[in-house]
Each structure stands twice: as C-alpha cells, then as structure tokens.
Design an enzyme around this catalytic site. Structure first.
Site, PDB file in Angstrom:
ATOM      1  N   ILE A  40       3.468   3.757 -22.069  1.00  0.00           N
ATOM      2  CA  ILE A  40       4.685   4.351 -22.642  1.00  0.00           C
ATOM      3  C   ILE A  40       5.523   3.312 -23.400  1.00  0.00           C
ATOM      4  O   ILE A  40       6.338   3.661 -24.247  1.00  0.00           O
ATOM      5  CB  ILE A  40       5.508   5.019 -21.516  1.00  0.00           C
ATOM      6  CG1 ILE A  40       6.432   6.101 -22.058  1.00  0.00           C
ATOM      7  CG2 ILE A  40       6.281   3.990 -20.695  1.00  0.00           C
ATOM      8  CD1 ILE A  40       7.009   7.006 -20.972  1.00  0.00           C
ATOM      9  N   ASN A  97      -1.899  -6.637 -13.201  1.00  0.00           N
ATOM     10  CA  ASN A  97      -0.868  -7.286 -12.409  1.00  0.00           C
ATOM     11  C   ASN A  97      -1.021  -6.870 -10.955  1.00  0.00           C
ATOM     12  O   ASN A  97      -1.127  -5.686 -10.648  1.00  0.00           O
ATOM     13  CB  ASN A  97       0.521  -6.888 -12.924  1.00  0.00           C
ATOM     14  CG  ASN A  97       0.794  -7.454 -14.296  1.00  0.00           C
ATOM     15  OD1 ASN A  97       0.511  -8.621 -14.541  1.00  0.00           O
ATOM     16  ND2 ASN A  97       1.313  -6.637 -15.190  1.00  0.00           N
ATOM     17  N   GLN A 104       3.954  -6.749 -10.726  1.00  0.00           N
ATOM     18  CA  GLN A 104       3.419  -5.382 -10.708  1.00  0.00           C
ATOM     19  C   GLN A 104       4.553  -4.390 -10.464  1.00  0.00           C
ATOM     20  O   GLN A 104       5.287  -4.500  -9.492  1.00  0.00           O
ATOM     21  CB  GLN A 104       2.353  -5.233  -9.613  1.00  0.00           C
ATOM     22  CG  GLN A 104       1.732  -3.835  -9.602  1.00  0.00           C
ATOM     23  CD  GLN A 104       0.644  -3.675  -8.535  1.00  0.00           C
ATOM     24  OE1 GLN A 104       0.257  -4.635  -7.878  1.00  0.00           O
ATOM     25  NE2 GLN A 104       0.161  -2.466  -8.369  1.00  0.00           N
ATOM     26  N   HIS A 110      -4.030  -0.479 -11.705  1.00  0.00           N
ATOM     27  CA  HIS A 110      -4.267  -0.159 -13.110  1.00  0.00           C
ATOM     28  C   HIS A 110      -4.666  -1.421 -13.860  1.00  0.00           C
ATOM     29  O   HIS A 110      -4.269  -2.533 -13.497  1.00  0.00           O
ATOM     30  CB  HIS A 110      -3.037   0.475 -13.767  1.00  0.00           C
ATOM     31  CG  HIS A 110      -1.770  -0.303 -13.590  1.00  0.00           C
ATOM     32  ND1 HIS A 110      -1.037  -0.263 -12.425  1.00  0.00           N
ATOM     33  CD2 HIS A 110      -1.098  -1.148 -14.422  1.00  0.00           C
ATOM     34  CE1 HIS A 110       0.029  -1.030 -12.550  1.00  0.00           C
ATOM     35  NE2 HIS A 110       0.016  -1.601 -13.748  1.00  0.00           N
ATOM     36  N   HIS A 112      -4.519  -2.981 -17.734  1.00  0.00           N
ATOM     37  CA  HIS A 112      -4.005  -2.882 -19.095  1.00  0.00           C
ATOM     38  C   HIS A 112      -5.117  -3.295 -20.055  1.00  0.00           C
ATOM     39  O   HIS A 112      -5.813  -4.291 -19.822  1.00  0.00           O
ATOM     40  CB  HIS A 112      -2.838  -3.843 -19.315  1.00  0.00           C
ATOM     41  CG  HIS A 112      -1.629  -3.576 -18.457  1.00  0.00           C
ATOM     42  ND1 HIS A 112      -0.473  -3.014 -18.956  1.00  0.00           N
ATOM     43  CD2 HIS A 112      -1.386  -3.833 -17.149  1.00  0.00           C
ATOM     44  CE1 HIS A 112       0.432  -2.932 -17.983  1.00  0.00           C
ATOM     45  NE2 HIS A 112      -0.094  -3.435 -16.878  1.00  0.00           N
TER      46      HIS A 112
END
Ligand code: AMP
Length: 126
Positions: A40, A97, A104, A110, A112
């Site tokens: 986002i 992270n 994080q 997750h 990136h």
C-alpha cells in the site's frame, strides 16, 4: 510455542484480514500456499508482498513450524510472482523483516519483492 520474539499469532492482523477478504488488496497472484499483492506504500516501482496462507507470525515461525509443502509452495510462489512481473532480466530484491531489530510491523510472515529500478546495496551502514 511461538519462536519469533513476537506476540503469538493474532487473527486480527491486517494480512489475516486481507486473506479473509475483509480488506481489499491489489492482488497479483494467489494459489493454495500464497497470496501476493501490491504494498500500500510502495518504496520502488514494483513493491509486492508475498504472504503464506497459513497463520505464521514471522520468518522464524514460518520456517520452524510450516510443513515442507507449505514452505516449498510459498517460495515457488515468490519465484513465480517475480517471473510473472517480468523482473528476472533486470533483477529484484527479496526482503523479510523479522522482529524488533528489523522493524517488522505486520505480524504475519511476508516477503517484500522490490524491483523496477536499481535498489541499492543491502542495508544502510550504521
Ligand atoms: P514490515 O515492516 O516488513 O512488517 O512491512 C509491512 C508492510 O505492509 C509495509 O510495507 C506496509 O506498507 C504494508 N502494508 C500495511 N498495510 C497494508 C495493506 N492494507 N495493504 C498492502 N500493504 C500493506
């Protein structure tokens, strides 16, 4: 047991809500093991997040607790997303992270994926 130095997994985290369809995302890929969507707040021309479908709070949690099939499926999805986005020739960076020192923010594992321009060397020197 949780292994991450983070609180136990919470179904209220924002990526769990995206997985349940409660919050929209700009999806780029979905399969049995992973969901990929645009960050986002992109930090590069391509900034996509790839998350496992399972409830894992961090990289440490995922790699210790997930099944072999989940781990293989997840990382195959990461590779596929990069390929499908056309990044293999120009290159890209994967980053995850894990915990406080890495900053994080979202406690659902997750990765990136950054690309679309040269993204510099590693991390800033202290
Ligand atoms: P991290 O610091 O590794 O936990 O990164 C969390 C990332 O999630 C940040 O880059 C945020 O911009 C991104 N993010 C947070 N909320 C959303 C959302 N609703 N949709 C897409 N990306 C998000």
């Amino acid at each position: 047991m949780h292994v991450s130095g983070l609180p136990p997994y919470s179904e209220a985290n924002i990526f769990a809500r995206i997985l349940r369809g409660e919050i929209p995302c700009k999806r780029v890929h979905e399969d049995a093991f992973a969901l990929a969507f645009h960050d986002i707040n992109p930090l590069a021309p391509v900034h996509v997040l790839v998350i496992p479908k399972g409830a894992y709070v961090s990289a440490a949690d995922f790699h210790a607790q997930a099944s072999d099939a989940e781990i293989a499926g997840f990382w195959r999805a990461v590779g596929r997303v990069a390929r499908d986005l056309g990044l293999e020739a120009s290159g890209y960076r994967l980053l995850s992270n894990m915990g406080p020192d890495a900053g994080q923010e979202v406690p659902h594992f997750h990765v990136h994926l950054f690309g679309g321009r040269p993204v510099g060397r590693m991390v800033p020197k202290a």
